[in-house]
Design a protein around this motif. Sequence first.
Motif, PDB file in Angstrom:
ATOM      1  N   MET A 171       0.824  -1.208   0.000  1.00  0.00           N
ATOM      2  CA  MET A 171       0.000   0.000   0.000  1.00  0.00           C
ATOM      3  C   MET A 171       0.863   1.264   0.000  1.00  0.00           C
ATOM      4  N   LEU A 172       1.831   1.307   0.884  1.00  0.00           N
ATOM      5  CA  LEU A 172       2.678   2.490   1.034  1.00  0.00           C
ATOM      6  C   LEU A 172       3.582   2.694  -0.188  1.00  0.00           C
ATOM      7  N   GLN A 174       3.134   1.538  -3.290  1.00  0.00           N
ATOM      8  CA  GLN A 174       2.328   1.881  -4.463  1.00  0.00           C
ATOM      9  C   GLN A 174       1.907   3.346  -4.423  1.00  0.00           C
ATOM     10  N   TYR A 175       1.563   3.829  -3.258  1.00  0.00           N
ATOM     11  CA  TYR A 175       1.143   5.227  -3.109  1.00  0.00           C
ATOM     12  C   TYR A 175       2.287   6.167  -3.471  1.00  0.00           C
ATOM     13  N   LEU A 176       3.498   5.849  -3.024  1.00  0.00           N
ATOM     14  CA  LEU A 176       4.637   6.728  -3.298  1.00  0.00           C
ATOM     15  C   LEU A 176       5.075   6.663  -4.757  1.00  0.00           C
ATOM     16  N   ILE A 177       4.908   5.501  -5.375  1.00  0.00           N
ATOM     17  CA  ILE A 177       5.214   5.402  -6.807  1.00  0.00           C
ATOM     18  C   ILE A 177       4.254   6.290  -7.597  1.00  0.00           C
ATOM     19  N   GLU A 178       3.006   6.327  -7.155  1.00  0.00           N
ATOM     20  CA  GLU A 178       2.002   7.141  -7.839  1.00  0.00           C
ATOM     21  C   GLU A 178       2.038   8.613  -7.407  1.00  0.00           C
ATOM     22  N   ASN A 179       2.643   8.881  -6.260  1.00  0.00           N
ATOM     23  CA  ASN A 179       2.749  10.260  -5.751  1.00  0.00           C
ATOM     24  C   ASN A 179       4.192  10.516  -5.309  1.00  0.00           C
ATOM     25  N   PRO A 180       5.124  10.580  -6.271  1.00  0.00           N
ATOM     26  CA  PRO A 180       6.556  10.614  -5.940  1.00  0.00           C
ATOM     27  C   PRO A 180       6.998  11.849  -5.162  1.00  0.00           C
ATOM     28  N   GLY A 181       6.243  12.948  -5.218  1.00  0.00           N
ATOM     29  CA  GLY A 181       6.670  14.164  -4.518  1.00  0.00           C
ATOM     30  C   GLY A 181       6.246  14.222  -3.066  1.00  0.00           C
ATOM     31  N   ALA A 204      -1.951   8.715   4.724  1.00  0.00           N
ATOM     32  CA  ALA A 204      -2.562   9.106   3.451  1.00  0.00           C
ATOM     33  C   ALA A 204      -2.784   7.889   2.560  1.00  0.00           C
ATOM     34  N   SER A 205      -1.800   6.992   2.543  1.00  0.00           N
ATOM     35  CA  SER A 205      -1.938   5.788   1.707  1.00  0.00           C
ATOM     36  C   SER A 205      -3.035   4.877   2.246  1.00  0.00           C
ATOM     37  N   ARG A 206      -3.168   4.827   3.556  1.00  0.00           N
ATOM     38  CA  ARG A 206      -4.228   4.011   4.159  1.00  0.00           C
ATOM     39  C   ARG A 206      -5.607   4.546   3.774  1.00  0.00           C
TER      40      ARG A 206
END
Length: 584
Positions: A171-172, A174-181, A204-206
Motif C-alpha cells: 500500500m505504502l 504503491q502510493y509513493l510510486i504514484e505520488n513521488p513528490g 494518506a496511503s491508508r
Amino acid sequence: MASVTSLAATVNQRVADALSAALPEAGAADPLLRRSDRADFQANGLLALAKKLGGNPRELAGKVVETLGTDGVLADVEVSGPGFLNLTVADRAILATLAARAADDRLGVPYAAHTGTTVIDYAQPNVAKEMHVGHLRSAVIGDALRNMLDFTGEKTIGRHHIGDWGTQFGMLIQYLIENPGELAPAADVDGDQAMSNLNRVYKASRAVFDADEEFKERARKRVVALQSGDAETLDLWQRFVDESKVYFSSVFEKLDMEIRDEEIVGESAYNAMMAETARLLEESGVAVRSEGALVVFFEDIKGKDDKPVPLIVQKADGGFGYAASDLSAIRNRVFDLDATTLLYVVDVRQSLHFRMVFETARRAGWLNDQVKAHNMGYGTVLGADGKPFKTREGETVRLQDLLDEAVQRAAEVVREKAQDLTEDEIQERAAQVGIGAVKYADLSTSPSRDYKFDLDQMVSLNGDTSVYLQYAYARIQSILRKAGETGPVAHEELELAPAERALGLHLDAFGAAVAEAAAEYAPHKLAAYLYQLASLYTTFYDQCPVLKADTPEQVENRLFLCDLTARTLHKGMALLGIRTPERL
C-alpha cells in the motif's frame, strides 16, 4: 568474584541439620524458614512434621532447640506458639556476611553456570510508523528482564521483531510510486522529521487504500512484487526500513536503552522460511486445508459461536500472515540460535494468538520439555481517567513526546532541590530522573496489570517512585563525601541498633531477590525489594547518626552500611535500566 551464602540460607541449613539430628526418622525435612516480625527468622516446618510423626510440636521444637543451640551465627532460639522456632541472628554474623558481600564486585550474588539460552522478543516497533505509548512497556520490561537474566548467568539473545512486511508496505510503496513528490529526500530532513513525514504518508496511503478498490488491487499486486524481490519495490522498502531504524535508535537512546542493530530481525527475515513452515505443518498433519486455507484447529479454543477458532498459517490466496512469520521465527530461534527458552514480551491482547502459535509449535515438535516458550503478556498504559492513554484529540500519544514531558517535569524537581548544580548538570540529572521515573512506574507494577501514567506521581520524592530511590542514593553519596578521609569499615565487634539490623538483613537478601525476580520474570519484585531497601535506609538515617555517632568505630561501621546500601541500590537500579545520579 565469590558468591556469599546468605544468612537465610545458612540459618535454614542449621535448622535442617538440627532437625535431622534430633529426629533421624524424619529424614530430610524442610524447616519452612521465613522472615518474622517476632525475630529475624521463624521456622514453621515443625508443625507439619509433628503431625506426620504423631508427636507434640512443642516437645519436638524443644528437642531441635537443644540440638541447635547458639553459636557465632545464632544469638537466640526460642519456641513460640504451638511449635514455631523464633531465631535471632548474631550481630557479628550479620556484619561478617555483609563484609564478604562488600568485598565482591557482584555483592556476593552467585553467577550461575550457563544452563541455557533465552531469546527475548521485545521492543517491536513498526517500520514507517512513529512509536507511541503502546511501545513503551515491551521495551522497558524486556530490557530489565534481559539485564536480570544476564546478571544471573543466563545467555540471552535479543530479537526485535519489527513490523516490516506485509500488505501495508504494498500500500505504502504503491502510493509513493504514484505520488513521488509526497516524501522529501531523507538527506533533507533529520531523523525525527523523516519519520513524521513517513508516518503522514502512511496515513494518506491508508485512506486511499480504504476508499479506492482499484488502488487496493494495485497495492496487493505490489505486495506480490515485494515478496518476489522486484528491484524498484525492494529499493523503496529498504529506504523505509533504514529511515525507521535511525528513528527507532533515537527513541531507544532517549529511553537509555541499547538496541543492537544485528538483533533487529523483522518479519521480512522469515519470508523465505514461511513456505517451508507451511509444508512441514501440513505434511505432519498439524495443519489441514479448510476452505482453501491452511489452518490449525484447537478444540479447547472456541469463538463466540462456540466453534473452534483456527490459527491461519496460509490464506486461501496463498499469502502468509503473522502466524507463519511467528512459527518460522520459532524454528529459527530453536534450530539456528539453539534457544532453550523463548520469552515474548508482548501486549496481553495477543495472548490468544501466541497460545495457539506455541501449541502449534509443540505439536510440530519444535517446542518440548527441553525448549519452552513463555508469553510475558503485559497490560495497558492508562491515562488519569483509567482509560487507554490518548491525547485530548483522541490520538495515540507519541512516545517521544511523553519522554520529553517526563524529562521536563523532572527538571522542575531537580531545579527545586539543586543547591550547587549548573543548568547543564540540571538537564543531565533531569534526563536520568525523568526517564527513570517512567521506567520505574512501569517496572514496579506487575507486568500483567494495567497502570496509570501519572507524571506528577512518577516524579514525586515521596512514595514508591524511582526519584525516592535515586534521592536515597544521592543522600548516601553526600554523606560519604562529607566523611572525608574516614572510610567505611565493618566492625564485627559492635552491637547493632534495631534499624541497623533491619537494614543489614535486607541488604543480605539482595541476591535472593534478584534470583527470584529473574526466575519468575518479575521485575516488579526487584523494584519492591529496592523500595523497601530505600525505606529501611531512611529509618536508619533518621534513627542512627552516621558522622556524629558515639565512637570512631561506630562512624566507620555506619559508613559501611551506607556504602553497601548505595552499591546495592546502584546495582539493583541498573538491572532495571535506571540511572542513579551522584547528586540530586
